[in-house]
Design a protein around this motif. Structure first.
Motif, PDB file in Angstrom:
ATOM      1  N   TRP A  18       0.841  -1.200   0.000  1.00  0.00           N
ATOM      2  CA  TRP A  18       0.000   0.000   0.000  1.00  0.00           C
ATOM      3  C   TRP A  18       0.876   1.251   0.000  1.00  0.00           C
ATOM      4  O   TRP A  18       0.664   2.183  -0.774  1.00  0.00           O
ATOM      5  CB  TRP A  18      -0.912   0.014   1.231  1.00  0.00           C
ATOM      6  N   HIS A  19       1.880   1.274   0.881  1.00  0.00           N
ATOM      7  CA  HIS A  19       2.729   2.457   1.009  1.00  0.00           C
ATOM      8  C   HIS A  19       3.621   2.645  -0.219  1.00  0.00           C
ATOM      9  O   HIS A  19       3.843   3.774  -0.658  1.00  0.00           O
ATOM     10  CB  HIS A  19       3.579   2.351   2.271  1.00  0.00           C
ATOM     11  N   ALA A  20       4.140   1.540  -0.755  1.00  0.00           N
ATOM     12  CA  ALA A  20       5.019   1.644  -1.918  1.00  0.00           C
ATOM     13  C   ALA A  20       4.255   2.105  -3.157  1.00  0.00           C
ATOM     14  O   ALA A  20       4.785   2.843  -3.991  1.00  0.00           O
ATOM     15  CB  ALA A  20       5.680   0.290  -2.193  1.00  0.00           C
ATOM     16  N   ARG A  21       3.018   1.702  -3.262  1.00  0.00           N
ATOM     17  CA  ARG A  21       2.217   2.029  -4.444  1.00  0.00           C
ATOM     18  C   ARG A  21       1.641   3.441  -4.378  1.00  0.00           C
ATOM     19  O   ARG A  21       1.464   4.094  -5.408  1.00  0.00           O
ATOM     20  CB  ARG A  21       1.087   1.013  -4.580  1.00  0.00           C
ATOM     21  N   PHE A  22       1.357   3.918  -3.169  1.00  0.00           N
ATOM     22  CA  PHE A  22       0.743   5.246  -3.010  1.00  0.00           C
ATOM     23  C   PHE A  22       1.554   6.065  -2.002  1.00  0.00           C
ATOM     24  O   PHE A  22       1.057   6.424  -0.932  1.00  0.00           O
ATOM     25  CB  PHE A  22      -0.705   5.102  -2.542  1.00  0.00           C
ATOM     26  N   PRO A  23       2.797   6.435  -2.338  1.00  0.00           N
ATOM     27  CA  PRO A  23       3.666   7.088  -1.353  1.00  0.00           C
ATOM     28  C   PRO A  23       3.197   8.475  -0.930  1.00  0.00           C
ATOM     29  O   PRO A  23       3.270   8.826   0.248  1.00  0.00           O
ATOM     30  CB  PRO A  23       5.028   7.144  -2.058  1.00  0.00           C
ATOM     31  N   GLU A  24       2.726   9.301  -1.868  1.00  0.00           N
ATOM     32  CA  GLU A  24       2.306  10.646  -1.478  1.00  0.00           C
ATOM     33  C   GLU A  24       0.976  10.613  -0.737  1.00  0.00           C
ATOM     34  O   GLU A  24       0.745  11.408   0.178  1.00  0.00           O
ATOM     35  CB  GLU A  24       2.211  11.556  -2.706  1.00  0.00           C
ATOM     36  N   LEU A  25       0.113   9.678  -1.090  1.00  0.00           N
ATOM     37  CA  LEU A  25      -1.139   9.523  -0.353  1.00  0.00           C
ATOM     38  C   LEU A  25      -0.863   9.073   1.074  1.00  0.00           C
ATOM     39  O   LEU A  25      -1.572   9.462   2.013  1.00  0.00           O
ATOM     40  CB  LEU A  25      -2.042   8.517  -1.074  1.00  0.00           C
ATOM     41  N   THR A  26       0.182   8.285   1.255  1.00  0.00           N
ATOM     42  CA  THR A  26       0.609   7.896   2.591  1.00  0.00           C
ATOM     43  C   THR A  26       1.017   9.120   3.408  1.00  0.00           C
ATOM     44  O   THR A  26       0.634   9.272   4.572  1.00  0.00           O
ATOM     45  CB  THR A  26       1.793   6.914   2.513  1.00  0.00           C
ATOM     46  N   GLN A  27       1.791  10.014   2.791  1.00  0.00           N
ATOM     47  CA  GLN A  27       2.209  11.232   3.486  1.00  0.00           C
ATOM     48  C   GLN A  27       1.010  12.111   3.828  1.00  0.00           C
ATOM     49  O   GLN A  27       0.911  12.658   4.934  1.00  0.00           O
ATOM     50  CB  GLN A  27       3.187  12.016   2.603  1.00  0.00           C
ATOM     51  N   PHE A  28       0.098  12.231   2.893  1.00  0.00           N
ATOM     52  CA  PHE A  28      -1.065  13.089   3.075  1.00  0.00           C
ATOM     53  C   PHE A  28      -1.987  12.574   4.172  1.00  0.00           C
ATOM     54  O   PHE A  28      -2.314  13.294   5.130  1.00  0.00           O
ATOM     55  CB  PHE A  28      -1.823  13.187   1.745  1.00  0.00           C
ATOM     56  N   LEU A  29      -2.407  11.315   4.088  1.00  0.00           N
ATOM     57  CA  LEU A  29      -3.350  10.782   5.076  1.00  0.00           C
ATOM     58  C   LEU A  29      -2.693  10.633   6.444  1.00  0.00           C
ATOM     59  O   LEU A  29      -3.295  10.955   7.474  1.00  0.00           O
ATOM     60  CB  LEU A  29      -3.899   9.435   4.594  1.00  0.00           C
ATOM     61  N   GLY A  30      -1.455  10.149   6.473  1.00  0.00           N
ATOM     62  CA  GLY A  30      -0.778   9.969   7.745  1.00  0.00           C
ATOM     63  C   GLY A  30      -0.396  11.275   8.417  1.00  0.00           C
ATOM     64  O   GLY A  30      -0.355  11.364   9.649  1.00  0.00           O
ATOM     65  N   GLY A  31      -0.126  12.315   7.604  1.00  0.00           N
ATOM     66  CA  GLY A  31       0.306  13.585   8.169  1.00  0.00           C
ATOM     67  C   GLY A  31      -0.815  14.551   8.491  1.00  0.00           C
ATOM     68  O   GLY A  31      -0.728  15.302   9.463  1.00  0.00           O
ATOM     69  N   TRP A  32      -1.890  14.523   7.688  1.00  0.00           N
ATOM     70  CA  TRP A  32      -2.960  15.511   7.865  1.00  0.00           C
ATOM     71  C   TRP A  32      -4.249  14.901   8.420  1.00  0.00           C
ATOM     72  O   TRP A  32      -5.130  15.637   8.846  1.00  0.00           O
ATOM     73  CB  TRP A  32      -3.252  16.210   6.547  1.00  0.00           C
ATOM     74  N   PHE A  33      -4.341  13.573   8.430  1.00  0.00           N
ATOM     75  CA  PHE A  33      -5.575  12.946   8.897  1.00  0.00           C
ATOM     76  C   PHE A  33      -5.308  11.870   9.946  1.00  0.00           C
ATOM     77  O   PHE A  33      -5.947  10.828   9.974  1.00  0.00           O
ATOM     78  CB  PHE A  33      -6.378  12.402   7.712  1.00  0.00           C
ATOM     79  N   SER A  34      -4.358  12.167  10.836  1.00  0.00           N
ATOM     80  CA  SER A  34      -4.130  11.328  12.004  1.00  0.00           C
ATOM     81  C   SER A  34      -5.229  11.625  13.018  1.00  0.00           C
ATOM     82  O   SER A  34      -6.107  12.465  12.798  1.00  0.00           O
ATOM     83  CB  SER A  34      -2.761  11.625  12.614  1.00  0.00           C
ATOM     84  N   GLN A  35      -5.159  10.959  14.149  1.00  0.00           N
ATOM     85  CA  GLN A  35      -6.178  11.168  15.186  1.00  0.00           C
ATOM     86  C   GLN A  35      -6.160  12.586  15.753  1.00  0.00           C
ATOM     87  O   GLN A  35      -7.111  13.016  16.412  1.00  0.00           O
ATOM     88  CB  GLN A  35      -5.980  10.152  16.313  1.00  0.00           C
ATOM     89  N   ASP A  36      -5.079  13.342  15.493  1.00  0.00           N
ATOM     90  CA  ASP A  36      -4.993  14.723  15.989  1.00  0.00           C
ATOM     91  C   ASP A  36      -5.673  15.727  15.065  1.00  0.00           C
ATOM     92  O   ASP A  36      -5.745  16.918  15.394  1.00  0.00           O
ATOM     93  CB  ASP A  36      -3.525  15.124  16.162  1.00  0.00           C
ATOM     94  N   MET A  37      -6.149  15.290  13.901  1.00  0.00           N
ATOM     95  CA  MET A  37      -6.716  16.222  12.934  1.00  0.00           C
ATOM     96  C   MET A  37      -7.822  17.103  13.509  1.00  0.00           C
ATOM     97  O   MET A  37      -7.798  18.329  13.290  1.00  0.00           O
ATOM     98  CB  MET A  37      -7.232  15.459  11.707  1.00  0.00           C
ATOM     99  N   PRO A  38      -8.793  16.566  14.273  1.00  0.00           N
ATOM    100  CA  PRO A  38      -9.854  17.438  14.796  1.00  0.00           C
ATOM    101  C   PRO A  38      -9.348  18.535  15.726  1.00  0.00           C
ATOM    102  O   PRO A  38     -10.000  19.575  15.873  1.00  0.00           O
ATOM    103  CB  PRO A  38     -10.771  16.455  15.543  1.00  0.00           C
TER     104      PRO A  38
END
Length: 231
Positions: free
Chosen positions: A124-144
């Motif tokens: 998953w991470h190798a195939r979608f590297p920038e999506l990994t950065q986006f979801l993991g960085g901006w939509f973690s549990q701290d997002m709200p």
């Protein structure tokens, strides 16, 4: 002394990719059958960096035939082998089995067929590297706690990220949506890629991914006024 980055890449760079593919996966390869982890590595690498397979085969075989001692490991002169659950006495044969499967894949053209749904966390991470950065960085549990809502987080990413990477993310989002997966697979995929919050109502995960791609495509950064343009 510890390995310098250049020397590390020369000796263990592709080996590190292979080992990373086994994180959270069973190292149950046999001489007759590769594991799911190795199959995922071969599939992705064949379709993204086929030249790297020969490097992986060489580095796997070299590590198997010349394993480091404890002192050299402690000094950082070798790349440490991750804990895969393989008994120490069987590590050499396991590495040689990986090298054998990789060589046969190259010499006989045994390319694992494309899979709409990645099989492993690594894939998953190798195939979608920038999506990994986006979801993991901006939509973690701290997002709200950090943003007023999901769209504010999307806009923050767009405003603070190089436009080349934003375009890359849009491409990955379009690719993922175009796979037309079942909705549960999109939920699993988003979680594998680092998303720790639910999409905003009334969006399902696939609908929200489309919304993100559309919003990023329409976003125009503020360069400070009509007379200022990026170089």
């Amino acid at each position: 002394m510890s390995l310098k980055p250049l020397e590390f890449d020369r000796r263990y760079g592709e080996l590190d990719h292979v080992f990373s593919a086994y994180v959270g996966q069973l190292a149950d390869d046999t001489p007759e059958r590769p594991s799911s982890a190795l199959t995922a590595y071969l599939r992705h690498t064949w379709h993204s960096r086929p030249w790297a397979l020969a490097v992986a085969e060489q580095q796997l075989r070299e590590y198997a035939e010349h394993p480091p001692g404890r002192l050299r490991l402690r000094l950082g002169e070798f790349h440490p082998l991750p804990d895969t659950g393989v008994p120490d006495a069987e590590v050499r044969e396991w590495l040689l089995a990986l090298a054998g499967h990789t060589r046969r894949s190259i010499e006989e053209g045994e390319v694992p067929p494309p899979s709409p749904v990645p099989d492993t966390h690594w894939e998953w991470h190798a195939r979608f590297p920038e999506l990994t950065q986006f979801l993991g960085g901006w939509f973690s549990q701290d997002m709200p706690d950090e943003f007023a809502d999901h769209d504010a987080a999307i806009d923050d990413y767009a405003a603070t990220t190089d436009r080349t990477l934003v375009a890359r993310l849009v491409g990955e989002l379009r690719e993922l949506v175009a796979l037309a997966l079942d909705e549960p697979d999109y939920v699993v995929g988003a979680a594998e890629l680092g998303m720790e919050v639910e999409p905003p109502e009334p969006h399902a995960t696939s609908d929200w991914l489309t919304h993100v791609a559309d919003r990023l495509s329409a976003f125009r950064p503020d360069y400070g006024g009509p007379d200022r343009r990026p170089n």
